[in-house]
Design an enzyme around this catalytic site. Structure first.
Site, short mmCIF file in Angstrom:
data_model
loop_
_atom_site.label_atom_id
_atom_site.label_comp_id
_atom_site.label_asym_id
_atom_site.label_seq_id
_atom_site.Cartn_x
_atom_site.Cartn_y
_atom_site.Cartn_z
CB CYS A 194 42.96 39.15 43.93
SG CYS A 194 42.30 37.92 42.38
CG HIS A 249 38.56 35.89 41.48
ND1 HIS A 249 39.88 36.64 41.55
CD2 HIS A 249 38.47 34.69 41.32
CE1 HIS A 249 40.65 35.33 40.88
NE2 HIS A 249 39.84 34.54 41.14
N GLY A 303 37.57 42.01 41.31
CA GLY A 303 36.84 42.82 42.83
C GLY A 303 37.46 43.40 43.09
#
Length: 344
Positions: A97, A99, A264
């Site tokens: 992940c 972010h 991301g």
């Protein structure tokens, strides 16, 4: 007047809440039982099998919401890692992940999970289930700022794959890996625009693609079967040729969960796909915009590499994360909804 916890039984769960480009991250600070396992991947399996009720407590209502995202800091078996992390959401546990990595970079420096912060950047090595990710946190006069990270090797799994959707007919998609697998398709194929169409319509189209790819395409990852699953679908504006103008996309992942940020790991996978198609070159920076909030990340391929037999690239993604608060949660034994619920 200082707020005090009400009388309660059982353990407390303390969290720090942040957001990156509008996408929430609930970092679990304390209160989790011991997470057993000799690796980050085995710890991921352990929490899924033995502690999943706590994911529902923190991600679901009434303490969370349908699109909440979480991160549990754990020990890593890698000596070079500053921390390990397990990611969680409405469906379960993801492998990467971006972010969250951006937020965790700031968190790790501010909460002293790394030694002796350095200016102008402090490196934070974060062991994600997909592998070691290196984050670099702006640091000056005791304050943290923007974060960039270098991905695990990202690669294009397949291009121009035709899948059959019950509602939309045959659709051609690309599949790329940026720490997690995503299907990519131009939203115009469904008569939609990622920045102006109704979120519900975008979710329906992306979910249909995800379900079709899961049932019709067999994925594999060169290093681990735990990584070989489709995480979601990213609808784009179709502007894949290199440009200094932003290109927008919207990611729908897990159980129809909508990413508020440009995503991301999705940016990582999209850069790898554009590089594979010859649409960008090494060190050409592109700006990626969230169709949901307008927030932006930048991404660029910085190095060619390999992932098994796949030609891959290391991608650098940059963004900013911000704190929104801290919470201490309790569970009362008489509360029949204490383990959480979701309204779809």
């Amino acid at each position: 007047m200082e707020m005090q916890l009400p009388p309660h039984e059982g353990d407390e769960l303390s969290v720090v809440d942040m957001h990156t480009g509008g996408e929430p991250l609930r970092i679990i600070h304390s209160g989790y039982p011991e997470v057993k396992g000799d690796s980050v991947l085995s710890k991921r399996r352990y929490v899924r099998e033995h502690l999943d009720h706590l994911r529902r407590v923190l991600m679901f209502e009434p303490r969370g919401h349908y699109d909440m995202y979480g991160a549990l800091v754990v020990d890593s078996e890698l000596p070079e890692a500053d921390l390990g992390v397990l990611f969680m959401h409405n469906e379960g546990y993801s492998t990467m992940c971006g972010h969250a990595v951006i937020a965790l970079g700031r968190f790790a420096v501010d909460y002293k999970l790394v030694k002796e912060p350095q200016s102008p950047e402090t490196q934070v090595n974060i062991h994600c289930p997909c592998g070691l990710v290196k984050a670099f946190v702006e640091y000056s006069e005791g304050k943290t700022g923007g974060v960039r990270f270098l991905s695990v090797p990202a690669f294009t799994f397949a291009t121009d794959v035709t899948v059959s959707l019950e509602r939309f007919g045959d659709v051609t998609v690309d599949i790329s890996y940026g720490g997690a697998f995503y299907a990519f398709v131009d939203a115009k194929r469904f008569g939609l625009d990622v920045t102006t169409s109704r979120t519900r319509d975008l979710v329906d189209a992306a979910t249909a693609v995800t379900n079709a790819v899961k049932s019709q395409v067999k994925l594999h990852h060169p290093t681990s079967d735990d990584l070989a699953f489709l995480y979601g679908t990213i609808l784009t504006d179709g502007k894949d040729d290199y440009s200094s103008d932003p290109t927008a996309n919207m990611c729908v992942f897990a159980e129809a969960q909508v990413d508020r940020s440009p995503t991301g790991s999705g940016v990582t996978a999209r850069v790898a796909l554009q590089y594979h198609r010859g649409l960008i070159q090494l060190n050409q920076t592109r700006t990626f915009q969230s169709g949901a909030t307008g927030s932006q990340f930048t991404g660029r391929a910085v190095e060619e590499t390999k992932c098994g037999d796949f030609k891959a690239v290391v991608v650098e993604v940059s963004g900013r994360a911000f704190y929104t608060g801290v919470s201490r949660f309790v569970q009362e034994p008489e509360d029949k909804l204490t383990h959480g619920f979701l309204l779809k």
